[in-house]
Structures are given as structure tokens and as C-alpha cells.
Design a protein around this motif. Structure first.
Motif, PDB file in Angstrom:
ATOM      1  N   THR A  94      -9.764   6.073  46.390  1.00 18.65           N
ATOM      2  CA  THR A  94      -9.883   5.032  45.386  1.00 18.65           C
ATOM      3  C   THR A  94     -10.751   5.474  44.210  1.00 18.65           C
ATOM      4  OG1 THR A  94     -11.792   4.066  46.513  1.00 18.65           O
ATOM      5  CG2 THR A  94      -9.625   3.196  47.080  1.00 18.65           C
ATOM      6  N   SER A 214     -12.435   1.758  56.117  1.00 14.87           N
ATOM      7  CA  SER A 214     -12.764   2.432  54.869  1.00 14.87           C
ATOM      8  C   SER A 214     -13.845   3.449  55.180  1.00 14.87           C
ATOM      9  CB  SER A 214     -13.245   1.429  53.822  1.00 14.87           C
ATOM     10  OG  SER A 214     -13.650   2.107  52.640  1.00 14.87           O
ATOM     11  N   GLU A 216     -16.294   6.639  53.655  1.00 13.91           N
ATOM     12  CA  GLU A 216     -16.831   7.391  52.523  1.00 13.91           C
ATOM     13  C   GLU A 216     -16.998   8.842  52.956  1.00 13.91           C
ATOM     14  OE1 GLU A 216     -17.548   6.285  49.368  1.00 13.91           O
ATOM     15  OE2 GLU A 216     -16.580   4.412  49.964  1.00 13.91           O
ATOM     16  N   SER A 238     -13.672   7.497  48.712  1.00 10.56           N
ATOM     17  CA  SER A 238     -13.329   6.426  49.647  1.00 10.56           C
ATOM     18  C   SER A 238     -11.908   6.609  50.164  1.00 10.56           C
ATOM     19  CB  SER A 238     -13.459   5.059  48.966  1.00 10.56           C
ATOM     20  OG  SER A 238     -13.088   4.026  49.852  1.00 10.56           O
ATOM     21  N   TYR A 239     -11.777   6.701  51.481  1.00 13.44           N
ATOM     22  CA  TYR A 239     -10.466   6.758  52.144  1.00 13.44           C
ATOM     23  C   TYR A 239     -10.234   5.423  52.850  1.00 13.44           C
ATOM     24  CZ  TYR A 239      -9.864  11.805  51.536  1.00 13.44           C
ATOM     25  OH  TYR A 239      -9.683  13.042  51.005  1.00 13.44           O
ATOM     26  N   ARG A 240      -9.099   4.808  52.579  1.00 12.30           N
ATOM     27  CA  ARG A 240      -8.744   3.567  53.256  1.00 12.30           C
ATOM     28  C   ARG A 240      -7.584   3.826  54.207  1.00 12.30           C
ATOM     29  NH1 ARG A 240      -7.720  -1.171  49.227  1.00 12.30           N
ATOM     30  NH2 ARG A 240      -6.322   0.360  48.308  1.00 12.30           N
TER      31      ARG A 240
END
Length: 276
Positions: A94, A214, A216, A238-240
Motif C-alpha cells: 500500500t 496486515s 509491516e 504494508s502487505y495485506r
């Protein structure tokens, strides 16, 4: 099998790539959604030399979908779907920054990295295996989406465990099996007591799946000591993840983890060797 990433959400567009080994995706239509509302459309029509160099066809795999800046600013529940299919991509990151970045070192020495590339050229590794190894080596993180059609009669738990062990065997050139696999169910209340380094064990790489999360991640921060390199100083990304996605991440890169409200996730790790 389709695969790909949303690599960047900028102020005006969503961009990334889609690939399939079984048919040419070039020119296919993509739809961008915020939740269930369509917010834009585009086509797979951008040449990606980096993907072509990795053996992914002719590299015509990229996309960029223009969308309303007010919608993209929210970064809320964005997805990209291949028109007339159940294939969907969620954001890889993101952050609003260039998506592709070279990292000098990682889990492998430069000699080992060249060995992996040579194995890929010989056809000894699948495209997915090569991409996973390269991503974990350079960035310390790899995200994988399981489609409904791919799962078929197999459970998500089985597919996630099999893929985790497969990649760990290739990554560390060792034979790991289900008996060495540790699985833990995590709830939001467990995160305050979770020591990521201990959870990752000797090998450091954990798998997370089965719930909304989520994470980091400081990409490349695991590179200390390989070929004498210092870890790059980078802002966390940020990986969701949705429940049907598996996130493999080196704990040296993992800065924080948040779970969806009322959501739990499964954590995969390798058991530490028994004390002598």
C-alpha cells in the motif's frame, strides 16, 4: 494457473502484473474494485523486461488502471479481477513508491543466487519456485494467492503447508517434512506476547494464512552478514492478506502484524532441532 501482484497504488492508478504459463494473458481485460464496486478498467498491455528476463513469456504482462484519486487515497479493500473469471489480486503493497527495487544481498550469497538462476534456466525449478526463492532472497517476503479452482478438493491448510515446506526445502537445501512443521493458531490477543524471532526458529521464515492480516515488512532487512553486506535502510512496506493468501516472510524483516477484527490466522514454522 494465474498469478501476479498489485505492485503499486499511486495517486491516480493501480499497477502490477499478471502471468499464466498455460495461455497468453496479453490484452485481457482487468477490472478494479473497491469492495464490490467497480472503480476502473484496463488491459494487460505493458511490457515488463524484468519478467521476460525471468522466463515469463515475452513479458507483456503489466497493467496500469486509472482510477478516481479520491478512491485510491482511501486504500480500502482494493482488488483487481480478471474479467469473466474468479481470479483476483489484492495489494502487494500500500506504499506509494516505485515497486521494483534491487537489493544487493539476502538469504543467499551471490554464488548461491547464481546457482538458483542457473537451475531455473535448466528447467529444474518451476516459475513459481523461482519467483518465491528470488523474492525471499532479495526482499525477505513472498505472497501467494490460492484461487478456488486451484484448491479443488484440497483444503487450504494442506495447500499452504505443502507450499511452505516445498519452498523451505529449496531455500535451505534441506529435506523438511510434515513432522517438522509447527502450526499455531493466532488471535489478535496473542500478538502482544508473540516473539517473531522465536516463532521463526532457526530458519527465520514463517508462513501466515487463513485470516485477514496486515504486516509491516522492511524489505531486505534480513541481508546482514551475507557477502559482507549491511542491511538496507528502508521504510516498512504494508502487505495485506485475505484468508486465501499465504504470506511467507523472514522474521528479520517483519516489523509488526495486525489481524482483522475477530479474525485469527495460522502460523507455519519449522521446529527447531532437538537439543543434543
Amino acid at each position: 494457473m494465474l498469478k501476479g501482484f498489485i505492485e503499486q497504488i499511486s495517486e491516480t492508478a493501480i499497477s502490477g502484473w499478471v502471468y499464466c504459463a498455460n495461455f497468453d494473458v496479453a490484452g485481457h481485460r482487468l477490472l478494479a474494485f473497491e469492495r464490490d464496486q467497480c472503480i476502473g478498467a484496463g488491459h494487460i498491455d505493458i511490457h515488463r523486461p524484468d519478467l521476460e528476463a525471468a522466463g515469463m513469456g515475452k513479458g507483456l504482462l503489466g497493467f496500469s488502471i486509472s482510477c478516481d484519486p479520491a478512491v485510491l487515497k482511501r486504500h480500502a479493500n482494493i482488488s483487481v479481477r480478471l474479467d469473466n473469471s474468479d481470479f483476483a489480486l489484492l495489494p502487494r503493497s500500500t506504499s506509494q513508491r516505485p515497486a521494483r527495487r534491487e537489493v544487493a544481498a539476502g538469504l543467499f550469497s551471490s554464488t548461491e543466487a547464481r546457482r538458483v538462476e542457473w537451475m531455473a534456466r535448466q528447467g529444474w525449478l518451476s516459475q513459481e519456485q523461482f519467483l518465491a526463492l528470488r523474492s525471499l532472497n532479495q526482499l525477505g517476503v513472498y505472497q501467494r494467492t490460492f484461487s478456488r479452482s486451484e484448491l479443488g478438493d484440497f483444503s487450504l491448510e494442506r495447500k499452504a503447508a505443502d507450499l511452505y515446506l516445498e519452498i523451505m526445502c529449496l531455500l535451505f537445501r534441506s529435506e523438511f517434512n510434515l513432522a517438522q512443521l509447527q502450526e499455531h493458531s493466532l488471535m489478535p490477543r496473542d500478538l502482544a506476547q508473540l516473539d517473531f524471532n522465536l516463532a521463526g526458529g532457526e530458519h527465520g521464515v514463517i508462513g501466515l494464512y487463513g485470516g485477514e492480516l496486515s504486516a509491516e515488512v522492511s524489505e531486505g532487512a534480513h541481508a546482514l552478514g551475507i557477502d559482507g553486506a549491511e542491511p538496507p535502510v528502508v521504510a516498512p512496506v504494508s502487505y495485506r492478506c485475505a484468508p486465501h493468501q499465504l504470506l511467507l516472510v523472514h522474521t528479520g524483516c517483519l516489523r509488526s502484524l495486525a489481524l482483522g477484527k475477530g479474525s485469527g490466522v495460522q502460523l507455519l514454522a519449522l521446529a527447531a532441532p532437538a537439543a543434543a
